[in-house]
Motif scaffolding. Sequence first.
Motif, PDB file in Angstrom:
ATOM      1  N   ALA A 208       0.828  -1.202   0.000  1.00 32.28           N
ATOM      2  CA  ALA A 208       0.000   0.000   0.000  1.00 32.28           C
ATOM      3  C   ALA A 208       0.864   1.255   0.000  1.00 32.28           C
ATOM      4  N   VAL A 209       1.905   1.261   0.826  1.00 30.70           N
ATOM      5  CA  VAL A 209       2.794   2.425   0.886  1.00 30.70           C
ATOM      6  C   VAL A 209       3.500   2.632  -0.461  1.00 30.70           C
ATOM      7  N   SER A 210       3.957   1.552  -1.055  1.00 29.46           N
ATOM      8  CA  SER A 210       4.639   1.650  -2.354  1.00 29.46           C
ATOM      9  C   SER A 210       3.704   2.186  -3.426  1.00 29.46           C
ATOM     10  N   GLU A 211       2.452   1.708  -3.414  1.00 32.02           N
ATOM     11  CA  GLU A 211       1.495   2.174  -4.406  1.00 32.02           C
ATOM     12  C   GLU A 211       1.180   3.655  -4.203  1.00 32.02           C
ATOM     13  N   ALA A 212       1.057   4.085  -2.947  1.00 35.83           N
ATOM     14  CA  ALA A 212       0.811   5.498  -2.667  1.00 35.83           C
ATOM     15  C   ALA A 212       1.952   6.363  -3.196  1.00 35.83           C
ATOM     16  N   GLU A 213       3.178   5.908  -3.005  1.00 32.04           N
ATOM     17  CA  GLU A 213       4.336   6.657  -3.508  1.00 32.04           C
ATOM     18  C   GLU A 213       4.348   6.693  -5.035  1.00 32.04           C
ATOM     19  N   ARG A 214       3.958   5.590  -5.656  1.00 32.41           N
ATOM     20  CA  ARG A 214       3.928   5.551  -7.115  1.00 32.41           C
ATOM     21  C   ARG A 214       2.885   6.514  -7.661  1.00 32.41           C
ATOM     22  N   LEU A 215       1.704   6.564  -7.034  1.00 32.36           N
ATOM     23  CA  LEU A 215       0.630   7.429  -7.515  1.00 32.36           C
ATOM     24  C   LEU A 215       1.015   8.902  -7.431  1.00 32.36           C
ATOM     25  N   ALA A 216       1.828   9.251  -6.450  1.00 31.03           N
ATOM     26  CA  ALA A 216       2.248  10.646  -6.304  1.00 31.03           C
ATOM     27  C   ALA A 216       3.127  11.109  -7.462  1.00 31.03           C
ATOM     28  N   ARG A 217       3.583  10.171  -8.285  1.00 27.88           N
ATOM     29  CA  ARG A 217       4.401  10.525  -9.451  1.00 27.88           C
ATOM     30  C   ARG A 217       3.558  10.718 -10.714  1.00 27.88           C
ATOM     31  N   GLY A 218       2.239  10.681 -10.572  1.00 27.70           N
ATOM     32  CA  GLY A 218       1.358  10.943 -11.703  1.00 27.70           C
ATOM     33  C   GLY A 218       0.660   9.675 -12.186  1.00 27.70           C
ATOM     34  N   PRO A 219      -0.276   9.835 -13.105  1.00 29.62           N
ATOM     35  CA  PRO A 219      -0.605  11.037 -13.896  1.00 29.62           C
ATOM     36  C   PRO A 219      -1.229  12.149 -13.046  1.00 29.62           C
ATOM     37  N   PHE A 224      -7.147  19.384  -9.297  1.00 29.09           N
ATOM     38  CA  PHE A 224      -7.334  18.817  -7.959  1.00 29.09           C
ATOM     39  C   PHE A 224      -6.168  19.130  -7.031  1.00 29.09           C
ATOM     40  N   GLU A 225      -6.458  19.054  -5.750  1.00 35.61           N
ATOM     41  CA  GLU A 225      -5.436  19.158  -4.699  1.00 35.61           C
ATOM     42  C   GLU A 225      -5.534  17.912  -3.829  1.00 35.61           C
ATOM     43  N   PRO A 226      -4.512  17.030  -3.812  1.00 38.27           N
ATOM     44  CA  PRO A 226      -3.343  17.052  -4.681  1.00 38.27           C
ATOM     45  C   PRO A 226      -3.738  16.698  -6.114  1.00 38.27           C
ATOM     46  N   PRO A 227      -2.873  16.997  -7.081  1.00 39.40           N
ATOM     47  CA  PRO A 227      -3.251  16.815  -8.483  1.00 39.40           C
ATOM     48  C   PRO A 227      -3.070  15.395  -8.997  1.00 39.40           C
ATOM     49  N   TYR A 228      -3.013  14.423  -8.123  1.00 45.05           N
ATOM     50  CA  TYR A 228      -2.811  13.029  -8.515  1.00 45.05           C
ATOM     51  C   TYR A 228      -3.732  12.126  -7.702  1.00 45.05           C
ATOM     52  N   SER A 229      -3.891  10.893  -8.138  1.00 44.09           N
ATOM     53  CA  SER A 229      -4.644   9.901  -7.374  1.00 44.09           C
ATOM     54  C   SER A 229      -3.854   9.535  -6.120  1.00 44.09           C
ATOM     55  N   SER A 230      -4.560   9.059  -5.106  1.00 44.87           N
ATOM     56  CA  SER A 230      -3.889   8.765  -3.835  1.00 44.87           C
ATOM     57  C   SER A 230      -4.415   7.465  -3.249  1.00 44.87           C
ATOM     58  N   LEU A 231      -3.634   6.921  -2.329  1.00 44.73           N
ATOM     59  CA  LEU A 231      -4.012   5.702  -1.615  1.00 44.73           C
ATOM     60  C   LEU A 231      -3.493   5.829  -0.190  1.00 44.73           C
ATOM     61  N   GLN A 232      -4.313   5.425   0.762  1.00 45.10           N
ATOM     62  CA  GLN A 232      -3.836   5.448   2.144  1.00 45.10           C
ATOM     63  C   GLN A 232      -4.493   4.339   2.957  1.00 45.10           C
ATOM     64  N   VAL A 233      -3.766   3.878   3.967  1.00 50.10           N
ATOM     65  CA  VAL A 233      -4.319   2.984   4.983  1.00 50.10           C
ATOM     66  C   VAL A 233      -4.826   3.851   6.119  1.00 50.10           C
ATOM     67  N   GLY A 234      -6.075   3.646   6.510  1.00 55.18           N
ATOM     68  CA  GLY A 234      -6.666   4.465   7.563  1.00 55.18           C
ATOM     69  C   GLY A 234      -6.755   3.771   8.902  1.00 55.18           C
ATOM     70  N   VAL A 235      -6.915   2.441   8.896  1.00 48.97           N
ATOM     71  CA  VAL A 235      -7.076   1.687  10.149  1.00 48.97           C
ATOM     72  C   VAL A 235      -6.341   0.362  10.010  1.00 48.97           C
ATOM     73  N   ILE A 236      -5.622  -0.026  11.054  1.00 44.35           N
ATOM     74  CA  ILE A 236      -5.040  -1.364  11.126  1.00 44.35           C
ATOM     75  C   ILE A 236      -5.256  -1.871  12.543  1.00 44.35           C
ATOM     76  N   ALA A 237      -5.686  -3.127  12.679  1.00 40.82           N
ATOM     77  CA  ALA A 237      -6.013  -3.659  14.002  1.00 40.82           C
ATOM     78  C   ALA A 237      -5.701  -5.145  14.058  1.00 40.82           C
ATOM     79  N   GLY A 238      -5.218  -5.589  15.210  1.00 43.76           N
ATOM     80  CA  GLY A 238      -4.950  -7.008  15.389  1.00 43.76           C
ATOM     81  C   GLY A 238      -4.274  -7.279  16.715  1.00 43.76           C
ATOM     82  N   GLY A 239      -4.386  -8.504  17.170  1.00 43.71           N
ATOM     83  CA  GLY A 239      -3.697  -8.917  18.381  1.00 43.71           C
ATOM     84  C   GLY A 239      -4.492  -8.692  19.649  1.00 43.71           C
ATOM     85  N   GLN A 240      -4.114  -9.509  20.695  1.00 46.17           N
ATOM     86  CA  GLN A 240      -4.762  -9.411  22.001  1.00 46.17           C
ATOM     87  C   GLN A 240      -3.779  -9.043  23.101  1.00 46.17           C
TER      88      GLN A 240
END
Length: 374
Positions: A208-219, A224-240
């Motif tokens: 996910a992080v790699s894809e987000a970095e790739r998208l920041a390079r365009g198209p 738009f602000e930002p002028p590119y597509s974006s991807l982010q992880v919003g929630v991660i959960a696991g473990g007791q």
Amino acid sequence: MDVFDILDRLVAFPSVAGKPNGDIAGWIEAYLAEHGAKVTMLPGPEGDRSNLFATIGPTDVPGYILSGHMDVVPAGEPQWSSAPFTVRREGERLYGRGTTDMKGFLAAALAAVPHLRELRLARPIHLAFSYDEEVGCRGVPHLIACLPELCAKPLGVIVGEPSGMRAVRGHKGKAAARLTINGRSGHSSRPDLGLNAIHAMADALSAAVSEAERLARGPFDPAFEPPYSSLQVGVIAGGQSVNIIPDTCTLDLEARAIPGVDPAGLLAPVKAKAATLAANGFRFDWMPISAYPALSLPQDAALAALLRELSGEAPLAAVSYGTEAGLYQAAGFDAIICGPGDIGRAHKPDEYILASEIAACQRMVEALGARCAA
């Protein structure tokens, strides 16, 4: 009832997304029927929520749809200065959950109905009020599917999301999903006997992080602000506990895509990485949460020209937030955003709208009526 009385009534319904909405939909239905509109309730597949569609004027002539959603986000934040489901007025400010997003628009449209009825419209004005917009535009697709049976193909759809009463021609598309990885639990002293789901999720998170970095390079799309597509992880959960090998880990992520890019496709590299974990004994589940397409109304569209006349300002090219307008456009209808309030006030404690903004919206709806009566 004036527009502020109507806003009081609408805000008083705690119509939180994902919950039954019969109370607010029923009140709106009764109000519209009292003022001579043709009203159709459209129950959704959930069984306890409905869209509402109403027509003022003829149904067999192309007209315009005023589109809004009846649901709001929760109001559980402790920072509220007053009861969130009771309108509190301080000067120009009207505080309450949903005042800006977007019961202010609903109130303005409803308050204009008696005037629209007096105009004897040659072209109809329709009200399309949906449910569960705030959890991924889940209700409006069912309404859109029914439109061919409810009215002639509309000339355009005005989605009243808060835009400062400035029309907006575009927004990004969005897709969100939840990834669940299942491993095998055990004592942390024997990691060789378990399958650590959190460790396995690290591969998907890295993708996910790699894809987000790739998208920041365009198209790029400079509207738009930002002028590119974006991807982010919003929630991660696991473990007791630190001494238990976690057998489950979940990750919620979203992609926001500029027009011409499929938002669901942007999530594909993360899903593909998760699928490779099966070779190591893990199981994964991919559950789409929400999706809606981008909006891109051409600058020279007739609907854009109409909103320029009604609002007195040239439409903005785009905004960063998403709306139901993209779904209307994907169904073949020209759509544009224009509504009272500021999106920066939404989804937070002490949400408010200005009385002057609601009044301006009511004037815009009545001016549209005058155009349809000409």
